[in-house]
Design a protein around this motif. Sequence first.
Motif, PDB file in Angstrom:
ATOM      1  N   ARG A   2     -18.665 -29.506 -24.917  1.00  9.11           N
ATOM      2  CA  ARG A   2     -19.900 -29.788 -25.656  1.00  9.11           C
ATOM      3  C   ARG A   2     -20.111 -31.297 -25.733  1.00  9.11           C
ATOM      4  O   ARG A   2     -19.146 -32.062 -25.748  1.00  9.11           O
ATOM      5  CB  ARG A   2     -19.809 -29.263 -27.091  1.00  9.11           C
ATOM      6  N   CYS A   3     -21.367 -31.700 -25.849  1.00  9.94           N
ATOM      7  CA  CYS A   3     -21.648 -33.112 -26.088  1.00  9.94           C
ATOM      8  C   CYS A   3     -21.780 -33.315 -27.595  1.00  9.94           C
ATOM      9  O   CYS A   3     -21.951 -32.365 -28.346  1.00  9.94           O
ATOM     10  CB  CYS A   3     -22.917 -33.553 -25.350  1.00  9.94           C
ATOM     11  N   VAL A  41     -15.327 -36.553 -36.580  1.00  4.76           N
ATOM     12  CA  VAL A  41     -14.137 -37.405 -36.415  1.00  4.76           C
ATOM     13  C   VAL A  41     -12.911 -36.536 -36.130  1.00  4.76           C
ATOM     14  O   VAL A  41     -12.118 -36.839 -35.231  1.00  4.76           O
ATOM     15  CB  VAL A  41     -13.909 -38.301 -37.661  1.00  4.76           C
ATOM     16  N   HIS A  42     -12.777 -35.442 -36.872  1.00  3.71           N
ATOM     17  CA  HIS A  42     -11.649 -34.521 -36.653  1.00  3.71           C
ATOM     18  C   HIS A  42     -11.654 -33.995 -35.212  1.00  3.71           C
ATOM     19  O   HIS A  42     -10.617 -33.977 -34.542  1.00  3.71           O
ATOM     20  CB  HIS A  42     -11.716 -33.347 -37.645  1.00  3.71           C
ATOM     21  N   LEU A  43     -12.826 -33.567 -34.734  1.00  3.49           N
ATOM     22  CA  LEU A  43     -12.934 -33.008 -33.377  1.00  3.49           C
ATOM     23  C   LEU A  43     -12.595 -34.056 -32.319  1.00  3.49           C
ATOM     24  O   LEU A  43     -11.958 -33.746 -31.315  1.00  3.49           O
ATOM     25  CB  LEU A  43     -14.342 -32.447 -33.143  1.00  3.49           C
ATOM     26  N   LEU A  44     -13.032 -35.287 -32.543  1.00  9.97           N
ATOM     27  CA  LEU A  44     -12.735 -36.370 -31.602  1.00  9.97           C
ATOM     28  C   LEU A  44     -11.246 -36.702 -31.604  1.00  9.97           C
ATOM     29  O   LEU A  44     -10.636 -36.844 -30.535  1.00  9.97           O
ATOM     30  CB  LEU A  44     -13.551 -37.629 -31.956  1.00  9.97           C
ATOM     31  N   GLU A  45     -10.653 -36.806 -32.798  1.00  9.10           N
ATOM     32  CA  GLU A  45      -9.232 -37.154 -32.905  1.00  9.10           C
ATOM     33  C   GLU A  45      -8.338 -36.094 -32.279  1.00  9.10           C
ATOM     34  O   GLU A  45      -7.295 -36.412 -31.713  1.00  9.10           O
ATOM     35  CB  GLU A  45      -8.833 -37.336 -34.380  1.00  9.10           C
ATOM     36  N   HIS A  46      -8.740 -34.836 -32.377  1.00 11.41           N
ATOM     37  CA  HIS A  46      -7.919 -33.740 -31.842  1.00 11.41           C
ATOM     38  C   HIS A  46      -8.379 -33.303 -30.446  1.00 11.41           C
ATOM     39  O   HIS A  46      -8.002 -32.237 -29.968  1.00 11.41           O
ATOM     40  CB  HIS A  46      -7.910 -32.568 -32.823  1.00 11.41           C
ATOM     41  N   ASN A  47      -9.190 -34.127 -29.824  1.00 12.03           N
ATOM     42  CA  ASN A  47      -9.621 -33.934 -28.430  1.00 12.03           C
ATOM     43  C   ASN A  47     -10.396 -32.631 -28.175  1.00 12.03           C
ATOM     44  O   ASN A  47     -10.387 -32.115 -27.069  1.00 12.03           O
ATOM     45  CB  ASN A  47      -8.420 -34.055 -27.486  1.00 12.03           C
ATOM     46  N   PHE A  48     -11.028 -32.101 -29.208  1.00 15.05           N
ATOM     47  CA  PHE A  48     -11.913 -30.952 -28.993  1.00 15.05           C
ATOM     48  C   PHE A  48     -13.231 -31.447 -28.414  1.00 15.05           C
ATOM     49  O   PHE A  48     -13.933 -30.725 -27.721  1.00 15.05           O
ATOM     50  CB  PHE A  48     -12.189 -30.211 -30.310  1.00 15.05           C
ATOM     51  N   LEU A  49     -13.551 -32.672 -28.736  1.00 11.22           N
ATOM     52  CA  LEU A  49     -14.815 -33.275 -28.336  1.00 11.22           C
ATOM     53  C   LEU A  49     -14.508 -34.539 -27.549  1.00 11.22           C
ATOM     54  O   LEU A  49     -13.841 -35.436 -28.047  1.00 11.22           O
ATOM     55  CB  LEU A  49     -15.616 -33.604 -29.604  1.00 11.22           C
ATOM     56  N   ARG A  94     -15.250 -36.200 -20.686  1.00 16.88           N
ATOM     57  CA  ARG A  94     -14.879 -34.906 -20.098  1.00 16.88           C
ATOM     58  C   ARG A  94     -16.109 -34.009 -19.991  1.00 16.88           C
ATOM     59  O   ARG A  94     -16.306 -33.327 -18.982  1.00 16.88           O
ATOM     60  CB  ARG A  94     -13.804 -34.267 -20.989  1.00 16.88           C
ATOM     61  N   PHE A  95     -16.957 -34.020 -21.027  1.00 22.83           N
ATOM     62  CA  PHE A  95     -18.193 -33.225 -21.003  1.00 22.83           C
ATOM     63  C   PHE A  95     -19.065 -33.643 -19.822  1.00 22.83           C
ATOM     64  O   PHE A  95     -19.556 -32.804 -19.069  1.00 22.83           O
ATOM     65  CB  PHE A  95     -18.982 -33.389 -22.311  1.00 22.83           C
TER      66      PHE A  95
END
Length: 158
Positions: free
Chosen positions: A26-27, A50-58, A62-63
Motif C-alpha cells: 500500500r502507499c 509511524v507504527h506501520l513504517l517502523e515495523h516495515n508494514f508500510l 517497495r510499494f
Amino acid sequence: MLPSKKTFTLQEATQKMEQYCAYQERCHQEVRKKLETMHMIPEAIDIVMVHLLEHNFLNEERFAKTFVSGKFRIKAWGRGRLVYELKKKNVSKVNINQALREISDEEYNEIFNDLAEKRVNSIKEKNLYKKKKKFVDYFLYRGWESFLVYDKANELIK
C-alpha cells in the motif's frame, strides 16, 4: 435513531492496518484514507502510520517497485502512465525514479514490440489513417512514449 459509527481503539486500528498492509503493498495515501474512513482522529492516524513504517508494514519504495513491476508486466503500461499513476498516489519522485530503473530498456522495448505486433494484427480497420489512429491512441493512453509509438505505427502500418 441514527446508526452509530463503529469506533476503533488505537490497538484495534493498528492491528487492522497491519493486516491491510500485509495483504498487499500500500502507499501512504491509501493507508491514511483507510484510517480516515475508520473515523480515526489525526493524532491517532499519525501514531498508526509511524507504527506501520517502523515495523516495515508500510514502505513507499517497495510499494513503488511492486506497482511498477505489476502494471508494466501485467497491464503493459508505459513509463508515462506509470509515473502519472504514482504521482496521483503522492509517491515521491525519488521512489518513482528508483522503481522505473527496475525495468531494463531491453525488456521495455521487447514488451512494446510484442504488444505492437499483436495490436496491429487485432485492428480490423481497412482505412490506413483510421487504423494508425487507433494504434497510436491505444499506446498513448497506456503511457508509451510518443516517439516510440509513431515510429512503430509508421513501420507496421503502410
